[in-house]
Design an enzyme around this catalytic site. Structure first.
Site, PDB file in Angstrom:
ATOM      1  N   MET A  52       1.092  -1.180  -0.005  1.00 45.51           N
ATOM      2  CA  MET A  52       0.040  -0.174   0.137  1.00 45.51           C
ATOM      3  C   MET A  52       0.812   1.138   0.076  1.00 45.51           C
ATOM      4  O   MET A  52       1.794   1.406   0.740  1.00 45.51           O
ATOM      5  CB  MET A  52      -0.807  -0.048   1.233  1.00 45.51           C
ATOM      6  CG  MET A  52      -1.615  -1.408   1.560  1.00 45.51           C
ATOM      7  SD  MET A  52      -2.894  -1.149   2.724  1.00 45.51           S
ATOM      8  CE  MET A  52      -3.436  -2.852   2.995  1.00 45.51           C
ATOM      9  N   HIS A  81      -0.058  -8.269  -3.856  1.00 44.25           N
ATOM     10  CA  HIS A  81      -1.147  -7.441  -3.874  1.00 44.25           C
ATOM     11  C   HIS A  81      -0.933  -5.951  -3.975  1.00 44.25           C
ATOM     12  O   HIS A  81      -0.862  -5.566  -2.977  1.00 44.25           O
ATOM     13  CB  HIS A  81      -2.304  -7.560  -3.013  1.00 44.25           C
ATOM     14  CG  HIS A  81      -3.719  -7.023  -3.043  1.00 44.25           C
ATOM     15  ND1 HIS A  81      -4.600  -7.149  -2.116  1.00 44.25           N
ATOM     16  CD2 HIS A  81      -4.268  -6.263  -4.031  1.00 44.25           C
ATOM     17  CE1 HIS A  81      -5.620  -6.396  -2.436  1.00 44.25           C
ATOM     18  NE2 HIS A  81      -5.463  -5.627  -3.425  1.00 44.25           N
ATOM     19  N   MET A  83      -1.509  -2.273  -4.069  1.00 43.45           N
ATOM     20  CA  MET A  83      -2.565  -1.335  -3.969  1.00 43.45           C
ATOM     21  C   MET A  83      -1.769   0.141  -3.901  1.00 43.45           C
ATOM     22  O   MET A  83      -1.715   0.721  -2.999  1.00 43.45           O
ATOM     23  CB  MET A  83      -3.484  -1.349  -2.367  1.00 43.45           C
ATOM     24  CG  MET A  83      -4.175  -2.717  -2.411  1.00 43.45           C
ATOM     25  SD  MET A  83      -4.661  -3.404  -0.744  1.00 43.45           S
ATOM     26  CE  MET A  83      -3.380  -4.304  -0.476  1.00 43.45           C
TER      27      MET A  83
HETATM   28  C1  DX5 Z   1      -6.809  -5.190   2.701  1.00 47.82           C
HETATM   29  C2  DX5 Z   1      -5.984  -6.372   2.146  1.00 47.82           C
HETATM   30  C3  DX5 Z   1      -6.263  -7.578   2.839  1.00 47.82           C
HETATM   31  C4  DX5 Z   1      -6.289  -7.672   4.306  1.00 47.82           C
HETATM   32  C5  DX5 Z   1      -7.133  -8.745   4.953  1.00 47.82           C
HETATM   33  O1  DX5 Z   1      -6.689  -3.977   1.896  1.00 47.82           O
HETATM   34  O2  DX5 Z   1      -5.942  -6.353   1.108  1.00 47.82           O
HETATM   35  O3  DX5 Z   1      -5.241  -8.572   2.185  1.00 47.82           O
HETATM   36  O4  DX5 Z   1      -4.939  -8.015   5.088  1.00 47.82           O
HETATM   37  O5  DX5 Z   1      -7.156  -9.081   6.309  1.00 47.82           O
HETATM   38  P1  DX5 Z   1      -8.533  -9.452   6.960  1.00 47.82           P
HETATM   39  O6  DX5 Z   1      -8.640 -11.009   6.804  1.00 47.82           O
HETATM   40  O7  DX5 Z   1      -8.223  -9.377   8.280  1.00 47.82           O
HETATM   41  O8  DX5 Z   1      -9.778  -8.808   6.369  1.00 47.82           O
HETATM   42 ZN    ZN Z   2      -4.782  -8.100  -0.044  1.00 54.27          ZN
END
Ligand code: DX5
Ligand code: ZN
Length: 239
Positions: A52, A81, A83
Protein backbone atom coordinates in the site's frame (compact mmCIF):
# COMPACT_ATOMS: atom_id res chain seq x y z
CA UNK A 1 -4.64 -60.85 10.72
CA UNK A 2 -7.04 -57.93 10.81
CA UNK A 3 -7.97 -55.88 7.82
CA UNK A 4 -5.37 -53.48 6.45
CA UNK A 5 -5.73 -50.09 8.11
CA UNK A 6 -7.35 -47.77 5.62
CA UNK A 7 -5.74 -44.45 5.02
CA UNK A 8 -8.49 -41.90 5.23
CA UNK A 9 -8.08 -38.69 3.33
CA UNK A 10 -11.15 -36.65 4.21
CA UNK A 11 -12.37 -34.42 1.39
CA UNK A 12 -9.23 -35.21 -0.61
CA UNK A 13 -11.14 -34.74 -3.84
CA UNK A 14 -11.69 -31.07 -3.18
CA UNK A 15 -8.59 -30.22 -1.13
CA UNK A 16 -6.58 -29.22 -4.18
CA UNK A 17 -9.33 -26.87 -5.32
CA UNK A 18 -9.00 -24.55 -2.37
CA UNK A 19 -5.96 -22.42 -1.68
CA UNK A 20 -5.44 -20.53 1.56
CA UNK A 21 -3.38 -17.36 1.28
CA UNK A 22 -2.54 -15.87 4.70
CA UNK A 23 -2.12 -12.08 4.50
CA UNK A 24 0.97 -11.04 6.44
CA UNK A 25 -0.60 -7.62 7.06
CA UNK A 26 -2.04 -9.11 10.26
CA UNK A 27 1.23 -10.78 11.32
CA UNK A 28 3.52 -9.50 14.06
CA UNK A 29 6.10 -7.66 11.94
CA UNK A 30 8.74 -7.98 14.67
CA UNK A 31 8.56 -11.76 14.13
CA UNK A 32 7.63 -11.84 10.45
CA UNK A 33 10.01 -14.60 9.33
CA UNK A 34 8.90 -16.89 12.12
CA UNK A 35 5.23 -16.28 11.34
CA UNK A 36 5.64 -16.94 7.61
CA UNK A 37 7.43 -20.22 8.41
CA UNK A 38 4.60 -21.13 10.77
CA UNK A 39 2.02 -20.41 8.06
CA UNK A 40 3.91 -22.64 5.62
CA UNK A 41 4.21 -25.46 8.17
CA UNK A 42 0.50 -24.98 8.94
CA UNK A 43 -0.51 -25.74 5.36
CA UNK A 44 -0.75 -22.33 3.67
CA UNK A 45 -0.76 -22.47 -0.14
CA UNK A 46 0.38 -18.89 -0.84
CA UNK A 47 1.79 -16.04 1.22
CA UNK A 48 -0.25 -12.90 0.47
CA UNK A 49 1.72 -9.63 0.59
CA UNK A 50 -0.27 -6.37 0.76
CA UNK A 51 1.56 -3.41 -0.76
CA UNK A 52 0.00 0.00 0.00
CA UNK A 53 1.28 3.45 -0.97
CA UNK A 54 -0.72 5.97 1.09
CA UNK A 55 -2.21 7.36 -2.17
CA UNK A 56 -4.44 4.76 -3.78
CA UNK A 57 -5.30 3.53 -0.29
CA UNK A 58 -4.97 5.44 2.99
CA UNK A 59 -2.34 3.14 4.50
CA UNK A 60 1.38 2.55 3.87
CA UNK A 61 2.78 -0.95 4.29
CA UNK A 62 5.35 -3.08 2.55
CA UNK A 63 7.87 -2.48 -0.27
CA UNK A 64 10.09 -4.76 -2.36
CA UNK A 65 12.67 -4.96 0.43
CA UNK A 66 10.33 -6.70 2.87
CA UNK A 67 8.81 -8.83 0.08
CA UNK A 68 12.36 -10.00 -0.71
CA UNK A 69 12.90 -10.87 2.94
CA UNK A 70 9.70 -12.94 2.95
CA UNK A 71 10.97 -14.74 -0.18
CA UNK A 72 14.04 -15.85 1.80
CA UNK A 73 12.05 -17.73 4.44
CA UNK A 74 9.48 -19.63 2.38
CA UNK A 75 9.22 -21.73 -0.76
CA UNK A 76 5.48 -20.99 -1.12
CA UNK A 77 4.28 -18.87 -4.02
CA UNK A 78 4.29 -15.20 -3.02
CA UNK A 79 1.00 -13.54 -3.98
CA UNK A 80 1.68 -9.80 -4.15
CA UNK A 81 -1.33 -7.45 -4.08
CA UNK A 82 -0.36 -3.99 -5.33
CA UNK A 83 -2.61 -1.29 -3.87
CA UNK A 84 -0.51 1.47 -5.39
CA UNK A 85 -0.88 4.15 -8.05
CA UNK A 86 1.02 3.59 -11.32
CA UNK A 87 2.00 0.03 -10.34
CA UNK A 88 3.93 -0.40 -13.62
CA UNK A 89 6.79 1.55 -11.98
CA UNK A 90 7.36 -1.24 -9.44
CA UNK A 91 6.62 -4.46 -11.32
CA UNK A 92 10.27 -5.23 -11.97
CA UNK A 93 11.26 -4.56 -8.36
CA UNK A 94 8.63 -6.96 -7.03
CA UNK A 95 9.48 -9.57 -9.67
CA UNK A 96 13.11 -9.34 -8.57
CA UNK A 97 11.99 -9.62 -4.94
CA UNK A 98 10.49 -13.01 -5.84
CA UNK A 99 6.77 -12.40 -6.49
CA UNK A 100 5.03 -15.42 -8.04
CA UNK A 101 1.75 -13.58 -8.72
CA UNK A 102 1.47 -9.81 -9.17
CA UNK A 103 -2.03 -8.39 -8.88
CA UNK A 104 -2.88 -4.85 -9.95
CA UNK A 105 -6.07 -2.85 -9.41
CA UNK A 106 -8.03 -1.99 -12.55
CA UNK A 107 -8.63 1.45 -10.98
CA UNK A 108 -4.89 2.22 -11.14
CA UNK A 109 -4.17 1.00 -14.70
CA UNK A 110 -5.34 3.07 -17.69
CA UNK A 111 -3.32 0.69 -19.90
CA UNK A 112 -4.29 -2.51 -18.15
CA UNK A 113 -3.47 -4.85 -21.04
CA UNK A 114 0.03 -3.41 -21.32
CA UNK A 115 0.57 -3.71 -17.55
CA UNK A 116 -0.62 -7.34 -17.55
CA UNK A 117 1.69 -8.17 -20.46
CA UNK A 118 4.60 -6.54 -18.61
CA UNK A 119 3.94 -8.78 -15.62
CA UNK A 120 3.95 -11.88 -17.84
CA UNK A 121 7.15 -10.78 -19.59
CA UNK A 122 8.79 -10.63 -16.17
CA UNK A 123 7.98 -14.33 -15.72
CA UNK A 124 5.30 -13.65 -13.10
CA UNK A 125 1.62 -14.67 -13.16
CA UNK A 126 -0.65 -11.65 -13.66
CA UNK A 127 -3.70 -11.00 -11.54
CA UNK A 128 -6.22 -8.17 -11.64
CA UNK A 129 -8.41 -6.89 -8.86
CA UNK A 130 -11.20 -4.42 -8.37
CA UNK A 131 -12.65 -2.47 -5.48
CA UNK A 132 -16.10 -3.40 -4.12
CA UNK A 133 -17.88 -0.62 -6.08
CA UNK A 134 -16.05 -1.24 -9.37
CA UNK A 135 -18.09 -3.09 -11.99
CA UNK A 136 -17.13 -6.53 -13.30
CA UNK A 137 -17.52 -5.02 -16.80
CA UNK A 138 -14.02 -3.53 -16.34
CA UNK A 139 -12.65 -7.11 -16.48
CA UNK A 140 -14.38 -8.37 -19.60
CA UNK A 141 -11.60 -7.59 -22.11
CA UNK A 142 -8.68 -8.52 -19.86
CA UNK A 143 -9.97 -11.88 -18.57
CA UNK A 144 -8.29 -14.09 -21.20
CA UNK A 145 -4.89 -12.53 -20.37
CA UNK A 146 -4.78 -13.09 -16.60
CA UNK A 147 -4.35 -16.09 -14.30
CA UNK A 148 -6.28 -14.76 -11.33
CA UNK A 149 -9.01 -12.25 -10.49
CA UNK A 150 -9.11 -10.92 -6.96
CA UNK A 151 -12.50 -9.71 -5.76
CA UNK A 152 -12.04 -7.23 -2.93
CA UNK A 153 -14.66 -8.05 -0.32
CA UNK A 154 -13.77 -4.97 1.76
CA UNK A 155 -12.50 -1.55 0.71
CA UNK A 156 -8.73 -2.00 0.50
CA UNK A 157 -6.46 -0.35 3.05
CA UNK A 158 -6.71 -2.22 6.31
CA UNK A 159 -6.99 -5.68 7.78
CA UNK A 160 -9.74 -6.56 10.22
CA UNK A 161 -12.71 -5.06 8.34
CA UNK A 162 -16.12 -6.68 7.88
CA UNK A 163 -17.01 -8.62 4.74
CA UNK A 164 -19.37 -6.68 2.44
CA UNK A 165 -22.32 -9.09 1.93
CA UNK A 166 -23.22 -7.95 -1.61
CA UNK A 167 -19.79 -9.23 -2.77
CA UNK A 168 -21.10 -12.80 -2.71
CA UNK A 169 -23.33 -12.11 -5.71
CA UNK A 170 -20.44 -10.35 -7.43
CA UNK A 171 -18.24 -13.44 -7.04
CA UNK A 172 -21.04 -15.61 -8.46
CA UNK A 173 -21.47 -13.32 -11.48
CA UNK A 174 -17.71 -13.35 -12.04
CA UNK A 175 -17.70 -17.15 -11.86
CA UNK A 176 -20.24 -17.29 -14.73
CA UNK A 177 -18.25 -14.76 -16.73
CA UNK A 178 -15.07 -16.82 -16.26
CA UNK A 179 -16.76 -20.11 -17.15
CA UNK A 180 -17.90 -18.60 -20.45
CA UNK A 181 -14.82 -16.59 -21.33
CA UNK A 182 -11.61 -17.78 -19.61
CA UNK A 183 -12.09 -20.97 -17.55
CA UNK A 184 -8.40 -21.10 -16.57
CA UNK A 185 -8.79 -18.02 -14.33
CA UNK A 186 -8.98 -18.56 -10.57
CA UNK A 187 -11.13 -16.37 -8.31
CA UNK A 188 -9.48 -15.03 -5.18
CA UNK A 189 -11.28 -13.11 -2.43
CA UNK A 190 -9.74 -10.73 0.08
CA UNK A 191 -11.17 -8.99 3.14
CA UNK A 192 -13.22 -10.16 6.11
CA UNK A 193 -12.82 -13.83 5.21
CA UNK A 194 -13.44 -16.06 8.23
CA UNK A 195 -15.06 -19.45 8.89
CA UNK A 196 -18.53 -17.95 8.35
CA UNK A 197 -18.01 -15.78 5.27
CA UNK A 198 -15.80 -18.38 3.63
CA UNK A 199 -18.83 -20.59 3.06
CA UNK A 200 -20.69 -18.00 0.99
CA UNK A 201 -17.70 -17.08 -1.19
CA UNK A 202 -16.69 -20.68 -1.84
CA UNK A 203 -20.26 -21.56 -2.77
CA UNK A 204 -20.21 -18.59 -5.16
CA UNK A 205 -17.00 -19.81 -6.85
CA UNK A 206 -13.97 -18.41 -4.97
CA UNK A 207 -11.03 -20.82 -4.76
CA UNK A 208 -8.16 -18.71 -3.39
CA UNK A 209 -8.96 -17.37 0.06
CA UNK A 210 -6.94 -14.50 1.52
CA UNK A 211 -7.20 -14.15 5.29
CA UNK A 212 -5.25 -11.97 7.69
CA UNK A 213 -7.14 -11.73 10.97
CA UNK A 214 -8.64 -15.24 10.76
CA UNK A 215 -5.15 -16.75 10.41
CA UNK A 216 -2.74 -14.57 12.38
CA UNK A 217 -5.12 -13.66 15.21
CA UNK A 218 -6.64 -17.11 15.67
CA UNK A 219 -6.84 -17.94 19.39
CA UNK A 220 -5.12 -21.31 18.89
CA UNK A 221 -2.44 -20.12 16.50
CA UNK A 222 -1.69 -19.80 12.81
CA UNK A 223 -1.98 -23.48 11.87
CA UNK A 224 -5.36 -23.72 13.62
CA UNK A 225 -6.58 -20.63 11.75
CA UNK A 226 -5.60 -22.13 8.39
CA UNK A 227 -7.11 -25.52 9.27
CA UNK A 228 -10.41 -23.96 10.36
CA UNK A 229 -10.76 -22.03 7.11
CA UNK A 230 -9.85 -25.06 5.01
CA UNK A 231 -12.33 -27.26 6.84
CA UNK A 232 -15.15 -24.73 6.41
CA UNK A 233 -14.33 -24.40 2.69
CA UNK A 234 -14.12 -28.17 2.19
CA UNK A 235 -17.38 -28.79 4.00
CA UNK A 236 -19.05 -26.22 1.76
CA UNK A 237 -17.78 -27.96 -1.37
CA UNK A 238 -18.78 -31.40 -0.12
CA UNK A 239 -22.41 -30.51 0.51
C1 DX5 B 1 -6.97 -5.23 2.68
C2 DX5 B 1 -5.92 -6.27 2.31
C3 DX5 B 1 -6.21 -7.61 2.88
C4 DX5 B 1 -6.26 -7.69 4.37
C5 DX5 B 1 -7.16 -8.83 4.77
O1 DX5 B 1 -6.71 -4.06 1.99
O2 DX5 B 1 -5.82 -6.39 0.91
O3 DX5 B 1 -5.33 -8.60 2.34
O4 DX5 B 1 -5.02 -7.85 4.95
O5 DX5 B 1 -7.27 -8.83 6.14
P1 DX5 B 1 -8.51 -9.49 6.90
O6 DX5 B 1 -8.51 -10.95 6.55
O7 DX5 B 1 -8.21 -9.23 8.33
O8 DX5 B 1 -9.74 -8.79 6.40
ZN1 ZN C 1 -4.71 -8.15 -0.07
Amino acid sequence: MGAEPRVRLPYCGVTALIKIAPSILSADFARLGEMVREAEAGGADYIHVDVMDGHFVPNITIGPLVAGAVRQVTTLPMDVHLMIEAPERYLEAFARAGASILTVHVETCPHLHRTVEQIRELGVKPGVTLNPATSLDTLFEILPYVDQVLVMTVNPGFGGQSYIPTMTAKVARLASMIAARAPHVEIEVDGGIDTDTVRAVVRAGARVLVAGTAVFHHAEGIAAGIAALRLAAQQTLSI
